[in-house]
Design a protein around this motif. Sequence first.
Motif, PDB file in Angstrom:
ATOM      1  N   PHE A  80      -7.008  16.664  73.960  1.00 28.60           N
ATOM      2  CA  PHE A  80      -6.208  16.006  72.923  1.00 28.60           C
ATOM      3  C   PHE A  80      -5.845  16.936  71.764  1.00 28.60           C
ATOM      4  O   PHE A  80      -4.677  16.968  71.349  1.00 28.60           O
ATOM      5  N   PRO A  81      -6.777  17.726  71.225  1.00 24.52           N
ATOM      6  CA  PRO A  81      -6.379  18.640  70.142  1.00 24.52           C
ATOM      7  C   PRO A  81      -5.281  19.620  70.547  1.00 24.52           C
ATOM      8  O   PRO A  81      -4.402  19.936  69.743  1.00 24.52           O
ATOM      9  N   LEU A  82      -5.310  20.066  71.799  1.00 24.74           N
ATOM     10  CA  LEU A  82      -4.256  20.979  72.275  1.00 24.74           C
ATOM     11  C   LEU A  82      -2.915  20.255  72.354  1.00 24.74           C
ATOM     12  O   LEU A  82      -1.882  20.807  71.951  1.00 24.74           O
ATOM     13  N   LEU A  83      -2.917  19.032  72.878  1.00 24.33           N
ATOM     14  CA  LEU A  83      -1.684  18.247  72.938  1.00 24.33           C
ATOM     15  C   LEU A  83      -1.122  18.002  71.545  1.00 24.33           C
ATOM     16  O   LEU A  83       0.077  18.135  71.304  1.00 24.33           O
ATOM     17  N   LEU A  84      -2.009  17.634  70.629  1.00 18.62           N
ATOM     18  CA  LEU A  84      -1.589  17.355  69.256  1.00 18.62           C
ATOM     19  C   LEU A  84      -1.015  18.609  68.605  1.00 18.62           C
ATOM     20  O   LEU A  84       0.021  18.557  67.936  1.00 18.62           O
ATOM     21  N   SER A  85      -1.658  19.742  68.826  1.00 19.16           N
ATOM     22  CA  SER A  85      -1.170  21.009  68.279  1.00 19.16           C
ATOM     23  C   SER A  85       0.203  21.365  68.848  1.00 19.16           C
ATOM     24  O   SER A  85       1.108  21.772  68.106  1.00 19.16           O
TER      25      SER A  85
END
Length: 120
Positions: A80-85
């Motif tokens: 999720f953090p990668l997608l959000l970034s």
Amino acid sequence: MKNLIFFGHGARDSRWREPFDRLVSLWRVQYPHARVELAFLELMQPSLEEAITTLVVAGEVEVVVVPVFFGQGGHLLDDFPLLLSDCRQKFPQVSLSATPAVGEDEAVLQAIIDFSARAL
């Protein structure tokens, strides 16, 4: 005004998304002035990027992503953090934030206890 994206895991069985669709419908009835979209990590559409695109096309610039997960597992800690970034880079004009997983909230846990107590 801030707008929401309810973000779920996704599944192969289309029936799995029915509670998510009901969640969106309930939101729209109770908060008709704040837009809400649904997005999935995998196996279902729309993706997070597609849901953000829908809001951007509608002229929205503030989006809060609510992960409808029970806890902070690998998907929320790693994927999720990668997608959000990636989405922040693709949509620099959007103020994009996220809440913790809904299952981390005391009120949600209490609602599960109350639901379970009714089964006794």
